[in-house]
Each structure stands twice: as structure tokens, then as C-alpha cells.
Write a protein that holds these residues in place. Sequence first.
Motif, PDB file in Angstrom:
ATOM      1  N   TRP A 105      -2.990   9.649  -8.751  1.00 40.62           N
ATOM      2  CA  TRP A 105      -3.428   8.682  -7.736  1.00 40.62           C
ATOM      3  C   TRP A 105      -4.947   8.585  -7.705  1.00 40.62           C
ATOM      4  O   TRP A 105      -5.513   7.490  -7.671  1.00 40.62           O
ATOM      5  CB  TRP A 105      -2.871   9.071  -6.378  1.00 40.62           C
ATOM      6  CG  TRP A 105      -3.370   8.264  -5.207  1.00 40.62           C
ATOM      7  CD1 TRP A 105      -3.893   8.738  -4.049  1.00 40.62           C
ATOM      8  CD2 TRP A 105      -3.365   6.838  -5.066  1.00 40.62           C
ATOM      9  NE1 TRP A 105      -4.231   7.709  -3.218  1.00 40.62           N
ATOM     10  CE2 TRP A 105      -3.920   6.526  -3.815  1.00 40.62           C
ATOM     11  CE3 TRP A 105      -2.967   5.792  -5.901  1.00 40.62           C
ATOM     12  CZ2 TRP A 105      -4.078   5.226  -3.361  1.00 40.62           C
ATOM     13  CZ3 TRP A 105      -3.128   4.482  -5.450  1.00 40.62           C
ATOM     14  CH2 TRP A 105      -3.669   4.214  -4.199  1.00 40.62           C
ATOM     15  N   LEU A 158      -7.109   5.267  -8.247  1.00 43.35           N
ATOM     16  CA  LEU A 158      -7.877   4.684  -7.144  1.00 43.35           C
ATOM     17  C   LEU A 158      -9.353   4.576  -7.499  1.00 43.35           C
ATOM     18  O   LEU A 158     -10.042   3.644  -7.058  1.00 43.35           O
ATOM     19  CB  LEU A 158      -7.665   5.471  -5.846  1.00 43.35           C
ATOM     20  CG  LEU A 158      -8.372   6.802  -5.615  1.00 43.35           C
ATOM     21  CD1 LEU A 158      -9.790   6.612  -5.085  1.00 43.35           C
ATOM     22  CD2 LEU A 158      -7.581   7.642  -4.609  1.00 43.35           C
ATOM     23  N   LEU A 163     -10.230   6.568  -0.599  1.00 45.88           N
ATOM     24  CA  LEU A 163      -8.813   6.753  -0.261  1.00 45.88           C
ATOM     25  C   LEU A 163      -8.339   5.720   0.747  1.00 45.88           C
ATOM     26  O   LEU A 163      -7.272   5.111   0.581  1.00 45.88           O
ATOM     27  CB  LEU A 163      -8.589   8.163   0.290  1.00 45.88           C
ATOM     28  CG  LEU A 163      -8.627   9.313  -0.722  1.00 45.88           C
ATOM     29  CD1 LEU A 163      -8.689  10.646   0.004  1.00 45.88           C
ATOM     30  CD2 LEU A 163      -7.408   9.266  -1.634  1.00 45.88           C
ATOM     31  N   THR A 165      -8.469   1.908  -0.716  1.00 45.94           N
ATOM     32  CA  THR A 165      -7.411   1.661  -1.700  1.00 45.94           C
ATOM     33  C   THR A 165      -6.033   1.672  -1.058  1.00 45.94           C
ATOM     34  O   THR A 165      -5.194   0.806  -1.354  1.00 45.94           O
ATOM     35  CB  THR A 165      -7.473   2.717  -2.813  1.00 45.94           C
ATOM     36  OG1 THR A 165      -8.750   2.681  -3.426  1.00 45.94           O
ATOM     37  CG2 THR A 165      -6.413   2.449  -3.869  1.00 45.94           C
ATOM     38  N   THR A 166      -5.775   2.633  -0.193  1.00 45.66           N
ATOM     39  CA  THR A 166      -4.452   2.749   0.418  1.00 45.66           C
ATOM     40  C   THR A 166      -4.137   1.546   1.295  1.00 45.66           C
ATOM     41  O   THR A 166      -3.051   0.955   1.201  1.00 45.66           O
ATOM     42  CB  THR A 166      -4.353   4.042   1.244  1.00 45.66           C
ATOM     43  OG1 THR A 166      -4.613   5.165   0.394  1.00 45.66           O
ATOM     44  CG2 THR A 166      -2.973   4.190   1.847  1.00 45.66           C
ATOM     45  N   LEU A 189      -1.191  -1.187   0.332  1.00 46.76           N
ATOM     46  CA  LEU A 189      -0.065  -1.328   1.265  1.00 46.76           C
ATOM     47  C   LEU A 189       0.070  -2.771   1.761  1.00 46.76           C
ATOM     48  O   LEU A 189       1.179  -3.302   1.858  1.00 46.76           O
ATOM     49  CB  LEU A 189      -0.231  -0.382   2.449  1.00 46.76           C
ATOM     50  CG  LEU A 189       0.037   1.104   2.170  1.00 46.76           C
ATOM     51  CD1 LEU A 189      -0.261   1.944   3.405  1.00 46.76           C
ATOM     52  CD2 LEU A 189       1.478   1.318   1.713  1.00 46.76           C
TER      53      LEU A 189
END
Length: 337
Positions: A146, A150, A248, A251-252, A256
Motif C-alpha cells: 500500500w 500511495l 495516507l 490517498t485513502t 474511497l
Amino acid sequence: MIPSIVPSLTAAFLGACALTAWMRRVAVRHSLIDVPNRRSSHATPTPRAGGVSIVAVVSLATAILGYRGTISPWTAVALLFGGLAVALVGFIDDRRHLSAAVRLGVHVAAGIWVMICLSRSGSMDWPVGETARLAFIAASVLWIAWNTNLYNFMDGIDGLAASQAVTVGAGAGAVLLATTGSSLWLVLFTIAAASLGFLVWNWSPARIFMGDVGSGFLGFLFGSIAVISTGTGSLSIWVWPILMAVFLVDTTVTLLRRWARRERITEAHRTHAYQHAAIRLRRHDTVTLAVVGINLGWLLPLAFLAASTPGLGLPALLLAVAPLLGLAVWLRAGVKA
């Protein structure tokens, strides 16, 4: 101890700077050029794959540190060969665009390689019980893969990925040096120095881009060193998510939101929070400097708190992430402009 390694860090900085200049000429000669399109954040054709300089300098330093026994030889082997595999697939992708499945397969394999090396080193504090051990290995491999990806996602404007490497590398190294003295701080400081040398050429307006060869390599290193430093008890598990919170969170949230709209999350786009910010401000350097300020002024003190007082690690992480989540939502991360 720090004064004694200043010559080595200076050599890493100058070496990466010189290699980037050389790589820029090579990229132009072999048409390794990033041509702008509607999803790009730049307007001028720019050479890419400059991250080769970071790969070369950090790999050489890691090999030397492992050979001398300054860091565990197994740690050196894990970082060196795993990192080179990720860098190679990134370089190939910079030239001819590999499928996402191939890239991800190599990233997962590199993560597995790290865990195999660590199992041989005898330095890891493995969870008790076979199920817990397997769960830890699986989570570690996913974390490494991950982070590798990312970092690539966040390499979209001038100077951002390199500045992140400088601040996270130096910050994590400082935390390690101040709290445990783990020799991994030498690797982290070298990453920071080499990235700073590359940044000379990558600062806005960028004269060369890092490319997948560099961004994947850096993401792999940070993900792997996070596993090693927490698995050996050198750092609290909360420290690394705090230090890397900007990347983090952005990107998350972005992925999503794109996944919820059933968009292809592997397709290139310009919907990250940092990209929206660059579009609004019409400047890359302002956004990059803002991220540097957040990393040093907000996240680094919280990382020191989590490292020195592990019981406050989770509250420190929540405190670090909360405003970044709000900022990502406000900047419409994952939403088309």
C-alpha cells in the motif's frame, strides 16, 4: 555521532544531485519524456525517471551499511533487493506502461521478500501463536504494498514526493536516534539526503520528474522500515502513520470516494486533495511548502510524543489525522473539479 556522518550525507546529497543531472540528459536522449495531457498537473513536456539517482545512492549506502554490520545484514538484503525489484518494475513502467496487476504483483512479492528476510534475521518480536503470526505477516505485506502505491499516487506535482521523503526520512531518523538509537536512522537520513539532492532538480518548475522508479522505491522503503522498526520494538506502531499522515489521508479519502462512484481507481486522474489545492492556487511550490510545514510543525512533534509515550500513541494519531481529514474533504479529494 551526527557530525561523523556529515561527510557521508553530503556525499549522498551531491551524488544524487549529480546523478539527477546526468539522468536528465539520458531521459532527453532516449525520449523518456512526460507529455502533458488533460489529467496532468504540468503544462510542459518534462523528462522523467529521475528517481534513478535516489535508487542508486540509497542502494549503495544500504549495501555498505549491511556489509559493515552497521545495520543487520538481513535488513540490508531485505531493503536492497526488495527496493531494486520495485524500482526496476517502476523504471519499466516509466518506459512502456505495465499493467496495474503486474506492478502490484511485484510490490506484494517485494513485501513477502522483506518478511522472509526478517524471519531469518532473528531480530523481530513476532506475535505469539501461529494465527497471530500469519496475520502480522499478511498485514505487513499489505502495508508495504500500500505504501509503495500511495507514494506513486502522491507524486503528481513538482517537489511534493521528494519533499515528503526529505521530511519523513529526516523526521523518522531523528525520532529513532533520539528514542532508541536504532541504526536504521542512518538509512533514513541517507534517504533524506539523496532526496534533497534530487529535489534541487525537481523543485517547481521541475526540470525532471521522479517517475515510478523513484516514487515506488521510496514508498517501499518507508513501508518496509516501518515494519522493521515497529517489529523490532524500536518504534511505537503509531509513529509511522503519524509521520506519513498527509499521504495516507489524501490517498485513502481520494480512492474511497472514487471507488464509491465506481470509477477505475487505477486510472490516472487529478482529484487528490493536493492536486485540487495546486489547481486553486495555480502554484505547486506553495502546496509543497504547506505539506512540509504540516510534516515538521504538526506531525513530527506528535510522532515524538507517540515514540516517547506509547500510551499516548493512539490519541496522537487521531489528533494528527482529524484536521487532515477535514482538509481533504474541504479540498474535495476524490471529486472531479
